[in-house]
Design a protein around this motif. Structure first.
Motif, PDB file in Angstrom:
ATOM      1  N   LEU A   1       0.807  -1.217   0.000  1.00 58.07           N
ATOM      2  CA  LEU A   1       0.000   0.000   0.000  1.00 58.07           C
ATOM      3  C   LEU A   1       0.842   1.271   0.000  1.00 58.07           C
ATOM      4  CD1 LEU A   1      -2.633  -1.130   2.648  1.00 58.07           C
ATOM      5  CD2 LEU A   1      -2.845  -1.198   0.150  1.00 58.07           C
ATOM      6  N   LYS A   2       2.054   1.162   0.538  1.00 63.32           N
ATOM      7  CA  LYS A   2       2.901   2.342   0.669  1.00 63.32           C
ATOM      8  C   LYS A   2       4.353   1.906   0.614  1.00 63.32           C
ATOM      9  CE  LYS A   2       3.626   6.073   4.032  1.00 63.32           C
ATOM     10  NZ  LYS A   2       3.243   6.557   5.368  1.00 63.32           N
ATOM     11  N   LYS A   3       5.189   2.698  -0.059  1.00 69.14           N
ATOM     12  CA  LYS A   3       6.633   2.439  -0.071  1.00 69.14           C
ATOM     13  C   LYS A   3       7.355   3.766   0.017  1.00 69.14           C
ATOM     14  CE  LYS A   3       6.309   1.625  -5.013  1.00 69.14           C
ATOM     15  NZ  LYS A   3       6.392   0.642  -6.059  1.00 69.14           N
ATOM     16  N   GLU A   4       8.385   3.790   0.851  1.00 69.25           N
ATOM     17  CA  GLU A   4       9.149   5.014   1.096  1.00 69.25           C
ATOM     18  C   GLU A   4      10.643   4.699   1.057  1.00 69.25           C
ATOM     19  OE1 GLU A   4       7.914   7.371   4.614  1.00 69.25           O
ATOM     20  OE2 GLU A   4       6.330   5.856   4.785  1.00 69.25           O
ATOM     21  N   ARG A   5      11.359   5.327   0.138  1.00 71.88           N
ATOM     22  CA  ARG A   5      12.809   5.169   0.051  1.00 71.88           C
ATOM     23  C   ARG A   5      13.439   5.889   1.233  1.00 71.88           C
ATOM     24  NH1 ARG A   5      17.689   3.222  -2.458  1.00 71.88           N
ATOM     25  NH2 ARG A   5      16.874   2.938  -4.545  1.00 71.88           N
ATOM     26  N   GLN A   6      14.395   5.228   1.878  1.00 73.98           N
ATOM     27  CA  GLN A   6      15.103   5.794   3.020  1.00 73.98           C
ATOM     28  C   GLN A   6      16.465   6.318   2.571  1.00 73.98           C
ATOM     29  OE1 GLN A   6      13.258   5.657   6.201  1.00 73.98           O
ATOM     30  NE2 GLN A   6      11.896   5.348   4.459  1.00 73.98           N
ATOM     31  N   SER A   7      17.034   7.235   3.344  1.00 75.20           N
ATOM     32  CA  SER A   7      18.306   7.863   2.962  1.00 75.20           C
ATOM     33  C   SER A   7      19.458   6.858   2.892  1.00 75.20           C
ATOM     34  CB  SER A   7      18.658   8.994   3.933  1.00 75.20           C
ATOM     35  OG  SER A   7      18.795   8.500   5.248  1.00 75.20           O
ATOM     36  N   ASP A   8      19.324   5.727   3.581  1.00 76.81           N
ATOM     37  CA  ASP A   8      20.385   4.718   3.561  1.00 76.81           C
ATOM     38  C   ASP A   8      20.227   3.715   2.416  1.00 76.81           C
ATOM     39  OD1 ASP A   8      18.222   3.231   4.435  1.00 76.81           O
ATOM     40  OD2 ASP A   8      19.148   2.596   6.325  1.00 76.81           O
ATOM     41  N   GLY A   9      19.258   3.944   1.519  1.00 74.79           N
ATOM     42  CA  GLY A   9      19.058   3.060   0.373  1.00 74.79           C
ATOM     43  C   GLY A   9      18.054   1.950   0.608  1.00 74.79           C
ATOM     44  N   THR A  10      17.614   1.786   1.847  1.00 71.68           N
ATOM     45  CA  THR A  10      16.607   0.771   2.130  1.00 71.68           C
ATOM     46  C   THR A  10      15.229   1.322   1.768  1.00 71.68           C
ATOM     47  OG1 THR A  10      16.304   1.448   4.442  1.00 71.68           O
ATOM     48  CG2 THR A  10      18.009  -0.215   3.979  1.00 71.68           C
ATOM     49  N   LEU A  11      14.231   0.484   1.888  1.00 72.02           N
ATOM     50  CA  LEU A  11      12.877   0.854   1.512  1.00 72.02           C
ATOM     51  C   LEU A  11      11.922   0.398   2.602  1.00 72.02           C
ATOM     52  CD1 LEU A  11      11.453   2.035  -1.070  1.00 72.02           C
ATOM     53  CD2 LEU A  11      11.108  -0.329  -1.779  1.00 72.02           C
ATOM     54  N   LEU A  12      11.069   1.309   3.081  1.00 70.08           N
ATOM     55  CA  LEU A  12      10.002   0.920   4.005  1.00 70.08           C
ATOM     56  C   LEU A  12       8.757   0.638   3.185  1.00 70.08           C
ATOM     57  CD1 LEU A  12      10.203   3.306   7.104  1.00 70.08           C
ATOM     58  CD2 LEU A  12      10.876   0.915   6.946  1.00 70.08           C
ATOM     59  N   VAL A  13       8.192  -0.540   3.370  1.00 70.72           N
ATOM     60  CA  VAL A  13       6.978  -0.920   2.657  1.00 70.72           C
ATOM     61  C   VAL A  13       5.908  -1.311   3.673  1.00 70.72           C
ATOM     62  CG1 VAL A  13       8.138  -1.651   0.547  1.00 70.72           C
ATOM     63  CG2 VAL A  13       7.775  -3.302   2.354  1.00 70.72           C
ATOM     64  N   THR A  14       4.680  -0.937   3.372  1.00 69.87           N
ATOM     65  CA  THR A  14       3.557  -1.240   4.259  1.00 69.87           C
ATOM     66  C   THR A  14       2.454  -1.881   3.443  1.00 69.87           C
ATOM     67  OG1 THR A  14       4.084   0.651   5.661  1.00 69.87           O
ATOM     68  CG2 THR A  14       1.873  -0.247   5.862  1.00 69.87           C
ATOM     69  N   GLY A  15       1.851  -2.895   4.015  1.00 67.41           N
ATOM     70  CA  GLY A  15       0.729  -3.551   3.359  1.00 67.41           C
ATOM     71  C   GLY A  15       0.034  -4.507   4.304  1.00 67.41           C
ATOM     72  N   ILE A  16      -1.105  -4.968   3.883  1.00 65.74           N
ATOM     73  CA  ILE A  16      -1.851  -5.960   4.654  1.00 65.74           C
ATOM     74  C   ILE A  16      -1.210  -7.317   4.378  1.00 65.74           C
ATOM     75  CG2 ILE A  16      -4.085  -7.076   4.989  1.00 65.74           C
ATOM     76  CD1 ILE A  16      -5.297  -4.392   3.855  1.00 65.74           C
ATOM     77  N   ALA A  17      -0.650  -7.909   5.411  1.00 63.84           N
ATOM     78  CA  ALA A  17       0.001  -9.208   5.239  1.00 63.84           C
ATOM     79  C   ALA A  17      -1.037 -10.316   5.108  1.00 63.84           C
ATOM     80  CB  ALA A  17       0.940  -9.505   6.399  1.00 63.84           C
ATOM     81  N   THR A  18      -2.136 -10.180   5.852  1.00 64.99           N
ATOM     82  CA  THR A  18      -3.181 -11.199   5.806  1.00 64.99           C
ATOM     83  C   THR A  18      -4.429 -10.689   6.512  1.00 64.99           C
ATOM     84  OG1 THR A  18      -3.691 -13.531   6.240  1.00 64.99           O
ATOM     85  CG2 THR A  18      -2.398 -12.367   7.919  1.00 64.99           C
ATOM     86  N   ASP A  19      -5.532 -11.350   6.235  1.00 65.79           N
ATOM     87  CA  ASP A  19      -6.795 -11.067   6.915  1.00 65.79           C
ATOM     88  C   ASP A  19      -7.686 -12.301   6.768  1.00 65.79           C
ATOM     89  OD1 ASP A  19      -7.807 -10.975   4.322  1.00 65.79           O
ATOM     90  OD2 ASP A  19      -7.968  -8.803   4.291  1.00 65.79           O
ATOM     91  N   ASP A  20      -8.979 -12.124   6.960  1.00 62.59           N
ATOM     92  CA  ASP A  20      -9.871 -13.287   6.900  1.00 62.59           C
ATOM     93  C   ASP A  20     -10.661 -13.354   5.597  1.00 62.59           C
ATOM     94  OD1 ASP A  20     -11.619 -11.204   7.294  1.00 62.59           O
ATOM     95  OD2 ASP A  20     -12.734 -12.175   8.912  1.00 62.59           O
ATOM     96  N   THR A  21     -10.121 -12.771   4.511  1.00 59.17           N
ATOM     97  CA  THR A  21     -10.809 -12.851   3.227  1.00 59.17           C
ATOM     98  C   THR A  21     -10.406 -14.116   2.483  1.00 59.17           C
ATOM     99  OG1 THR A  21      -9.106 -11.516   2.136  1.00 59.17           O
ATOM    100  CG2 THR A  21     -11.027 -10.346   3.016  1.00 59.17           C
ATOM    101  N   LEU A  22     -11.169 -14.437   1.470  1.00 56.82           N
ATOM    102  CA  LEU A  22     -10.916 -15.613   0.654  1.00 56.82           C
ATOM    103  C   LEU A  22      -9.581 -15.454  -0.070  1.00 56.82           C
ATOM    104  CD1 LEU A  22     -12.596 -18.171  -0.009  1.00 56.82           C
ATOM    105  CD2 LEU A  22     -13.379 -16.987  -2.064  1.00 56.82           C
ATOM    106  N   ASP A  23      -8.723 -16.483   0.001  1.00 56.29           N
ATOM    107  CA  ASP A  23      -7.412 -16.401  -0.638  1.00 56.29           C
ATOM    108  C   ASP A  23      -7.440 -17.019  -2.033  1.00 56.29           C
ATOM    109  OD1 ASP A  23      -7.160 -19.187  -0.411  1.00 56.29           O
ATOM    110  OD2 ASP A  23      -5.987 -19.068   1.420  1.00 56.29           O
ATOM    111  N   VAL A  24      -6.271 -17.073  -2.673  1.00 58.41           N
ATOM    112  CA  VAL A  24      -6.189 -17.599  -4.037  1.00 58.41           C
ATOM    113  C   VAL A  24      -6.498 -19.084  -4.124  1.00 58.41           C
ATOM    114  CG1 VAL A  24      -4.599 -15.814  -4.837  1.00 58.41           C
ATOM    115  CG2 VAL A  24      -3.676 -17.932  -3.895  1.00 58.41           C
ATOM    116  N   ASP A  25      -6.474 -19.773  -2.992  1.00 59.68           N
ATOM    117  CA  ASP A  25      -6.820 -21.195  -2.944  1.00 59.68           C
ATOM    118  C   ASP A  25      -8.259 -21.401  -2.505  1.00 59.68           C
ATOM    119  OD1 ASP A  25      -4.213 -22.109  -3.645  1.00 59.68           O
ATOM    120  OD2 ASP A  25      -3.567 -21.719  -1.600  1.00 59.68           O
ATOM    121  N   ASP A  26      -9.064 -20.320  -2.507  1.00 62.43           N
ATOM    122  CA  ASP A  26     -10.454 -20.366  -2.049  1.00 62.43           C
ATOM    123  C   ASP A  26     -10.567 -20.828  -0.607  1.00 62.43           C
ATOM    124  OD1 ASP A  26     -11.547 -19.410  -4.447  1.00 62.43           O
ATOM    125  OD2 ASP A  26     -11.567 -21.420  -5.314  1.00 62.43           O
TER     126      ASP A  26
END
Length: 113
Positions: free
Chosen positions: A11-36
């Motif tokens: 959902l969000k990515k931010e480049r850091q001054s040291d070359g790394t990247l902060l990324v944010t997202g929903i890792a999981t929830d209770d919705t139907l997955d790709v395996d149904d």
């Protein structure tokens, strides 16, 4: 071997001054997955904090250590992860849109890019 996979976009990515990247997202929830299938919310309540103690982030379910989770939030059944991506190749792939989200696997639990 049965393996359940869940995918959610970064959902969000931010480049850091040291070359790394902060990324944010929903890792999981209770919705139907790709395996149904749906991850059991009670299991996620136990598994996510246990995983976060180490917070390893792997690239594409491989042995590439892409980074480490820095924050875990829960919003209802959503488990939102912020991770610092440190592997230069993984940073480049996220920025180029090659790696686009987080996924978990029931047989290899950490969230992956």
């Amino acid at each position: 071997m049965n393996q359940t996979s869940i995918y959610a976009p970064i959902l969000k990515k931010e480049r850091q001054s040291d070359g790394t990247l902060l990324v944010t997202g929903i890792a999981t929830d209770d919705t139907l997955d790709v395996d149904d299938q749906i991850c059991d919310p009670a299991w996620l309540e136990r598994a996510m904090p246990t995983w976060f103690e180490y917070g390893n982030i792997r690239e594409q379910h491989s042995n590439i250590a892409a980074g480490v989770a820095t924050k875990l939030e829960q919003n209802g059944t959503q488990h939102i992860v912020t991770a610092r991506v440190v592997d230069p190749n993984s940073v480049m792939k996220v920025e180029a849109g090659v790696l686009r989200g987080f996924s978990i696997s029931a047989s290899g639990f950490p969230p992956f890019l």
